[in-house]
Design an enzyme around this catalytic site. Structure first.
Site, short mmCIF file in Angstrom:
data_model
loop_
_atom_site.label_atom_id
_atom_site.label_comp_id
_atom_site.label_asym_id
_atom_site.label_seq_id
_atom_site.Cartn_x
_atom_site.Cartn_y
_atom_site.Cartn_z
N GLN A 17 89.89 35.47 33.54
CA GLN A 17 90.42 34.92 34.79
C GLN A 17 89.29 34.28 35.60
O GLN A 17 88.70 34.90 36.46
CB GLN A 17 91.07 36.05 35.60
CG GLN A 17 91.65 35.61 36.90
CD GLN A 17 93.15 35.59 36.88
OE1 GLN A 17 93.76 36.29 36.11
NE2 GLN A 17 93.73 34.78 37.72
N PHE A 18 89.01 33.00 35.31
CA PHE A 18 87.91 32.33 36.01
C PHE A 18 88.18 32.19 37.50
O PHE A 18 87.26 32.09 38.32
CB PHE A 18 87.61 30.97 35.38
CG PHE A 18 88.56 29.87 35.76
CD1 PHE A 18 88.28 29.04 36.83
CD2 PHE A 18 89.73 29.67 35.05
CE1 PHE A 18 89.16 28.03 37.19
CE2 PHE A 18 90.60 28.66 35.38
CZ PHE A 18 90.33 27.84 36.46
N THR A 19 89.46 32.23 37.92
CA THR A 19 89.79 32.05 39.34
C THR A 19 89.31 33.20 40.21
O THR A 19 89.33 33.08 41.43
CB THR A 19 91.31 31.83 39.54
OG1 THR A 19 92.01 32.98 39.07
CG2 THR A 19 91.78 30.58 38.81
#
Length: 146
Positions: free
Chosen positions: A78-80
């Site tokens: 989850q890069f966010t």
């Protein structure tokens, strides 16, 4: 590295309608990687999360770990998690590591969890995923390696 930990009764990840990862009782882990993360961060978080005492004992107290209850983990990249929303209305993702750094560290994190004795299912790195879970409690924590 940053991980959002959610205690879950059940969870699954689908990509294009196909289930790619699924668990019964355990933890859903949303995993983000930033530029300065290393193998040590991955190891630290895996050990910390495997031992987090967030499951209830016979007296109803959060006193048991994922290992104690024999739970599973569903790990989703989850890069966010490194989105910055301090300015404007559109998130800035400059603090998120590029895939060539993030993917190997995400995989090492999962490997370290398995070395701790945790059964780990995963999503698909970089894919558009649907994550379904029953958050149990609810219990949600953010664990950071820094």
């Amino acid at each position: 590295m940053r991980v959002v930990v959610q205690r879950s009764k059940e969870a699954r990840v689908t990509v294009n309608g196909d289930v790619v990862g699924q668990i019964e009782s355990g933890l859903v882990l949303l995993v983000g990687v930033t530029h300065t993360d290393t193998e040590d961060d991955a190891r630290y978080l895996a050990e910390k999360i495997a031992g987090l005492r967030i499951f209830e004992d016979a007296e109803g107290k959060m006193n048991l770990s994922l290992l104690d209850v024999g739970g599973q983990a569903l790990s989703v990249s989850q890069f966010t998690l490194y989105g910055d929303v301090r300015k404007g209305k559109r998130p800035n993702f400059m603090a998120a590591a590029r895939p060539e750094l993030a993917e190997p560290l995400y995989e090492r994190f999962n490997a370290h969890l398995r070395e701790q004795g945790v059964q780990v299912a995963t999503g698909r790195f970089g894919a558009m995923m649907d994550v379904e879970l029953t958050n149990w409690g609810p219990v949600t924590l953010v664990v950071d390696s820094k």
